[in-house]
Enzyme design. Sequence first.
Site, PDB file in Angstrom:
ATOM      1  N   GLY A  34       0.829  -1.288  -0.046  1.00 34.45           N
ATOM      2  CA  GLY A  34      -0.109  -0.202   0.093  1.00 34.45           C
ATOM      3  C   GLY A  34       1.062   1.107  -0.005  1.00 34.45           C
ATOM      4  CB  VAL A  64       0.747  -5.691   4.782  1.00 36.88           C
ATOM      5  CG1 VAL A  64       0.124  -6.309   5.871  1.00 36.88           C
ATOM      6  CG2 VAL A  64       0.458  -4.078   4.501  1.00 36.88           C
ATOM      7  CG  ASP A  80      -8.722   6.187   1.765  1.00 30.83           C
ATOM      8  OD1 ASP A  80      -9.437   6.526   0.819  1.00 30.83           O
ATOM      9  OD2 ASP A  80      -7.444   5.487   1.419  1.00 30.83           O
ATOM     10  CG  PHE A 107       2.421   2.557   6.180  1.00 32.31           C
ATOM     11  CD1 PHE A 107       2.163   3.636   7.177  1.00 32.31           C
ATOM     12  CD2 PHE A 107       3.186   1.640   6.444  1.00 32.31           C
ATOM     13  CE1 PHE A 107       2.885   3.729   8.275  1.00 32.31           C
ATOM     14  CE2 PHE A 107       3.943   1.729   7.757  1.00 32.31           C
ATOM     15  CZ  PHE A 107       3.597   2.584   8.804  1.00 32.31           C
ATOM     16  N   GLY A 108       3.563   0.932   2.736  1.00 32.15           N
ATOM     17  CA  GLY A 108       4.602   0.136   2.418  1.00 32.15           C
ATOM     18  C   GLY A 108       4.045  -1.023   2.220  1.00 32.15           C
TER      19      GLY A 108
END
Length: 574
Positions: free
Chosen positions: A271, A276, A387, A273-274
Amino acid sequence: MMENVGAQMRTSRDGTALVGTGADSSFALAQCYGDLSSDDCLRCFAEARTILPSCFPNNGGRIYLDGCYMRFQNYSFFDEYTGPDDTIVCGNTTRKSTPFQDTVRQAVSNAVTDSLRNKGYFAREDILVSGNGNTSVYVMAECWRTLIPDLCRACLMNASASITKCLPWSAGRALNTGCFMRYSDTNFLNPLTVKKKKNSHLSVILPIVFTVVVFSFALVVYAWRKKKKSHHKVAQVNKDQKQDSDLPFFSLNEVVKATRNFSIDNKLGQGGFGAVYKGVLEEGGEIAVKRLSKTSRQGLPEFQNEVTCIAKLQHRNLVKLLGCCVQGEEMMLIYEYMPNKSLDSFLFDKNNCMLLDWPQRYHIINGIARGLLYLHQDSRLRIIHRDLKASNILLDSNMNPKISDFGLARMFKEYETEANTNKVVGTLGYISPEYAANGLFSVKSDVFSFGVLVLEIVSGTKNRGFSHQSHHDNLLGHAWRLYKEAKPLELVDAALGDSWNVSEVLQSIHVGLSCVQQQADDRPYMSSVVHMLGGEGALPMPKQPGFFTDSALITPPHVSVSINEATLSQLDGR
């Protein structure tokens, strides 16, 4: 790949690159618009590069900024001028006069002609509206320089035909595969710079020498400050978390062991963020680890925001934050593991959707509603998620829904009901009209997103990209048509077969349409939504939904949106 493009951008303001061979090939293109200064061009390219990681792991993405454009794909697209994702974005719903509309059409036509005559396929127009000495029309158009003239002409003709559909509104953009076009009643054109002739070689040499010396010194200072800042950042995060003793720490060693050193086999997804990862603790407990990417657009503020928003929240329909890990440059959030992944992996998959019967879908709708009610009303602080979408609804082993991803959430105090921002974040297809157009968000913004989600759950279809042979509306517009024609049950997903309950489906459609109404004041609060879904209280007649067609999206001065789950930004020019 982007380093190669960047080197070209510094000299020619556009660049292309190809890396890899065969199935592993990647192609990239970037280009600044013709009236952008060299310095602003490099700034725009740098901004686009910071957004690019959020497109992964998709095999392609496009970034339209009001100064430059960037695209990457796993195939050669350099001669493409049209495609299914071509769209328009209409802004500022101020209805303009007929003379203004006529002037827009004339200016757009001029821009098409001038673009093909000018070097670099760039044109800008500034035309005074007849009979109104105070109003002008401003137009900009440009093709990507990889196109031949005939393909550029075809793209601009398509764009001009599309962008005039924004009339009578005062602004519009055409985001096409091979070109970009924009008009407005506000001057967004960048001032044209006139290059001055240098009087001597010395006037060139001295600035270069001075720049090299300053740049070398700046590199030393930057390296020192970055190292210092890295230590300060970790110290600040640790300080904030020590103030919150309820949030457990996980050591880096624990997380590395749990995820088998972040094995690719343990990777669940990617995502903004990074990455998972799934992890298994020594005592056997399963966890999900969100690892902040070093190239992530989110970073420390969003990391802290997510921790702050949900560290102390406890509700069966919110994903549970178990702790975090901050060590060196590593920043990770540790969550309970959701074995059934996200709602979209069931809802929009032609095979998995068969596993999601109506009782489960209705259970999911009610669970999301209760989770939102808790955020808006029953938690310590009023929280706006901002979101809410199918990919942010996780499903546990019993298919219970859990609202996740609070990186973009905002907290309100008890006396606050709404706020305004000039940077809108969210996902196209789920953003409410007042938020997209004016940056105004409240609990009613989440209610709109919830309504979209309900209609998607009933129909098994995405709102964004929905198509129908008899009209051009999106899913909201299609549901509204069926409702007005007294045929709402035609919206039901065929994959449900005969498993659905008529009264529950009708109730859900009615609630969904009530939540996506154009005016925020017309939408119900989540407390009313929960009551209506439970069969309590009257169901008010819904009015026309907002954004019921994909070709009439509204954009604010600075909007960050997602297309195919990849966050993009649009920045207004001066």
